[in-house]
Scaffold this motif. Structure first.
Motif, PDB file in Angstrom:
ATOM      1  N   ASP A   1       0.813  -1.216   0.000  1.00  0.00           N
ATOM      2  CA  ASP A   1       0.000   0.000   0.000  1.00  0.00           C
ATOM      3  C   ASP A   1       0.842   1.259   0.000  1.00  0.00           C
ATOM      4  OD1 ASP A   1      -2.511   1.091  -0.155  1.00  0.00           O
ATOM      5  OD2 ASP A   1      -2.924   1.022   1.994  1.00  0.00           O
ATOM      6  N   SER A   2       2.099   1.144  -0.403  1.00  0.00           N
ATOM      7  CA  SER A   2       2.992   2.300  -0.366  1.00  0.00           C
ATOM      8  C   SER A   2       2.764   3.196  -1.586  1.00  0.00           C
ATOM      9  CB  SER A   2       4.450   1.832  -0.375  1.00  0.00           C
ATOM     10  OG  SER A   2       4.755   1.184  -1.601  1.00  0.00           O
ATOM     11  N   GLN A   3       3.328   4.385  -1.533  1.00  0.00           N
ATOM     12  CA  GLN A   3       3.196   5.321  -2.642  1.00  0.00           C
ATOM     13  C   GLN A   3       3.839   4.751  -3.907  1.00  0.00           C
ATOM     14  OE1 GLN A   3       4.661   9.238  -1.703  1.00  0.00           O
ATOM     15  NE2 GLN A   3       4.225  10.066  -3.737  1.00  0.00           N
ATOM     16  N   GLU A   4       4.984   4.089  -3.743  1.00  0.00           N
ATOM     17  CA  GLU A   4       5.663   3.501  -4.904  1.00  0.00           C
ATOM     18  C   GLU A   4       4.818   2.391  -5.520  1.00  0.00           C
ATOM     19  OE1 GLU A   4      10.090   1.871  -6.208  1.00  0.00           O
ATOM     20  OE2 GLU A   4       9.605   2.153  -4.083  1.00  0.00           O
ATOM     21  N   ALA A   5       4.175   1.591  -4.668  1.00  0.00           N
ATOM     22  CA  ALA A   5       3.326   0.511  -5.174  1.00  0.00           C
ATOM     23  C   ALA A   5       2.157   1.072  -5.973  1.00  0.00           C
ATOM     24  CB  ALA A   5       2.825  -0.345  -4.014  1.00  0.00           C
ATOM     25  N   TRP A   6       1.546   2.142  -5.477  1.00  0.00           N
ATOM     26  CA  TRP A   6       0.403   2.713  -6.187  1.00  0.00           C
ATOM     27  C   TRP A   6       0.818   3.373  -7.492  1.00  0.00           C
ATOM     28  CZ3 TRP A   6      -4.365   1.516  -6.000  1.00  0.00           C
ATOM     29  CH2 TRP A   6      -4.891   0.955  -4.834  1.00  0.00           C
ATOM     30  N   ALA A   7       1.985   3.996  -7.512  1.00  0.00           N
ATOM     31  CA  ALA A   7       2.462   4.597  -8.763  1.00  0.00           C
ATOM     32  C   ALA A   7       2.672   3.513  -9.823  1.00  0.00           C
ATOM     33  CB  ALA A   7       3.772   5.349  -8.505  1.00  0.00           C
ATOM     34  N   LEU A   8       3.198   2.366  -9.409  1.00  0.00           N
ATOM     35  CA  LEU A   8       3.413   1.272 -10.344  1.00  0.00           C
ATOM     36  C   LEU A   8       2.074   0.687 -10.803  1.00  0.00           C
ATOM     37  CD1 LEU A   8       5.405  -0.421 -11.870  1.00  0.00           C
ATOM     38  CD2 LEU A   8       5.765  -1.821  -9.816  1.00  0.00           C
TER      39      LEU A   8
END
Length: 556
Positions: free
Chosen positions: A405-412
């Motif tokens: 649920d991290s910002q990097e995960a959502w960007a991907l």
């Protein structure tokens, strides 16, 4: 004479249509089969069928899929069926417009008033002389199909129609029943749940010949279920009786259908079950190994070692969720023979040794290594994702984000949404953020199974709103509430008790030994006496030994 075989996936209609065709030919009739051995006689129709199957998930809208299936039927009628009938041949078809109507109504929720005129156009007004509805209990049909895919090395993949959820066959079956009841002079219903192939072939051939002679078709026999299933007078009242009844049924099934018997004990632990698995291992090795998924202990590990040379992929997959020296050692043994399955089995494992195994397997199995990173958010895991992102399919990269649920995960996720939407939805498993629920709501109409599966373990108004909206159509709605003890979860179970009894029982995992869970479980058993799926799920949730660790997946 035009004879159509209808039925849900896994009902046996393809096998029976082939056998009946061969038998009729042996009796001297000229018979053209429009889809013999599962391959359409029309090359154009076969290409249309392949197109539907090969399109990326969610890329084809329900209306387009229906129209393509209608085009396939139109081509088959024009190219194969009509010319054969004009020659005086008998024609056999494995599925016709009735399946198209049922699937479009029950999967895509398309308006039946708009569907039927299209199908009449596709069939050019042609109606079969006889429709044989090969009826099978959906849970048994699904089990047989999954066993067949496992034996073929397909890993238990539910297939194209399976993406619509485990409740679809139940709804399609009900629709076909309604069609049969509306036209009893044309339709014959044959109960193929427990009939042998020889019995089924003989009964259907007799009916076809009677119909050809202008005589009423003889009554088709009903198949008898396996011994051990409780009737209304002897419903099991305690844990031992539930297990005893299930194992008696398993033993009865094993003598005639070893893969199905192995499927029925999947996920169960104990010496009595291990003994049965050992007896079934030579006849159904892939299904036995698949049924060990998530099970630790001496018995399951001994079976894995016994089967590792025969079905290495399934043995490796069964290690998912397990860690420790013995599981690591077995993975090391299987690296060369089953690198992809070993990589996938590491999903959620955070141990440093697991990262070492992933790094070694990355050149040979980049997609599976990525999928095995699901639930892992360490710096090493992100470095590996970046390194493999250009050499693996988009779907694998999306699935590696499951539970993150991290910002990097959502960007991907956002970058992958257009190319791999289904895998992005699957990656929402366990996430309760507003963004996750926004995506779920967006994709619920097109990917209901994937959306509901991601709700496993989630409480809260938004999660229950999605479950409640889909409950009557999707058994995954109640299954995703497994282990939840809130009042809203209990209300959902009560509401869907008559619709999805086995799924309600399955949702009691972790709750079945408390008073409320126990009362509901045995109430379902009493109401659904004789239902093998309900009995199996009851034995599973009452199986204390493996309950804390086993996966809550449909594959067991």
């Amino acid at each position: 004479m035009f004879i159509v075989f209808e039925g849900i996936e896994g009902s046996g209609k393809t096998t029976l249509s082939d056998r009946v065709t061969a038998r009729l030919r042996g009796l001297g009739h000229r018979v053209c089969h429009a889809r013999e051995a599962g391959a359409l006689a029309s090359p154009v129709a076969e290409r249309i069928r392949s197109l539907v199957r090969e399109v990326r998930p969610l890329a084809l809208c329900e209306t387009s899929e229906f129209l393509l299936h209608a085009a396939r039927e139109a081509q088959s009628v024009e190219e194969i069926v009509r010319p054969a009938l004009a020659r005086g041949d008998w024609v056999v078809a494995d599925r016709f417009v009735y399946s198209r109507l049922a699937l479009a109504r029950e999967r895509g929720e398309l308006d039946p008033a708009a569907l039927w005129p299209v199908l009449q156009l596709a069939s050019a007004g042609l109606s079969p002389d006889l429709v044989v509805f090969v009826d099978v209990e959906p849970s048994i049909a699904s089990a047989r199909r999954r066993c067949g895919r496992l034996a073929a090395g397909k890993g238990g993949d539910p297939g194209h129609e399976g993406q619509a959820g485990a409740g679809l066959p139940c709804r399609v079956r009900r629709c076909l029943y309604r069609l049969a009841q509306a036209d009893p002079d044309r339709w014959l219903v044959f109960d193929n749940t427990w009939a042998s192939l020889d019995e089924a072939e003989e009964a259907i051939v007799r009916s076809v010949l009677s119909r050809a002679e202008g005589q009423p078709a003889p009554a088709l026999p009903r198949s008898r279920g396996p011994a051990g299933l409780p009737g209304p007078a002897d419903v099991p009242r305690d844990e031992r009786a539930v297990r005893r009844c299930l194992l008696a049924a398993v033993d009865a099934v094993a003598s005639r259908e070893p893969p199905l018997a192995a499927w029925l004990v999947r996920g169960l632990s104990g010496a009595d079950v291990d003994e049965r698995r050992l007896r079934l291992a030579l006849k159904a090795p892939a299904v036995v190994a698949h049924g060990l998924a998530g099970l630790g202990g001496a018995g399951p590990m001994a079976l894995r070692h016994a089967l590792k040379a025969v079905v290495p992929d399934e043995v490796a997959r069964s290690l998912t969720g397990l860690w420790g020296d013995e599981a690591l050692g077995l993975r090391r043994e299987l690296e060369d023979r089953a690198p992809r399955a070993v990589a996938r089995s590491l999903a959620g494992v955070l141990a440093p040794q697991a990262m070492a195994v992933r790094a070694e397997l990355a050149p040979r199995a980049p997609a599976e290594v990525l999928e095995g990173l699901s639930g892992v958010a360490t710096d090493e895991a992100w470095e590996l994702r970046r390194a493999l992102s250009s050499s693996a399919p988009l779907e694998a990269l999306a699935r590696s984000l499951a539970g993150l649920d991290s910002q990097e995960a959502w960007a991907l996720r956002e970058s992958l949404l257009a190319g791999a939407p289904l895998a992005v939805v699957e990656s929402l498993a366990g996430l309760a953020s507003p963004h996750a629920f926004e995506l779920r709501r967006r994709f619920l109409p097109r990917a209901p199974r994937a959306v509901l599966d991601t709700l496993a373990g989630l409480e809260g108004d938004e999660a229950f709103a999605l479950r409640e909206a889909a409950g009557e159509r999707m058994r995954e709605a109640v299954e995703s509430a497994a282990g939840l003890g809130s009042e809203r979860a209990w209300t959902l179970r009560e509401r869907l008790l008559a619709v999805w009894p086995a799924s309600v029982v399955r949702s009691l995992s972790g709750l079945a030994h408390a008073a409320r869970g126990r009362e509901l479980l045995f109430r379902v058993l009493e109401r659904a006496s004789g239902d093998l799926e309900v009995l199996r799920e009851a034995a599973w949730v009452l199986d204390d030994a493996s309950a804390p660790e086993r996966p809550l997946s449909r594959t067991g």
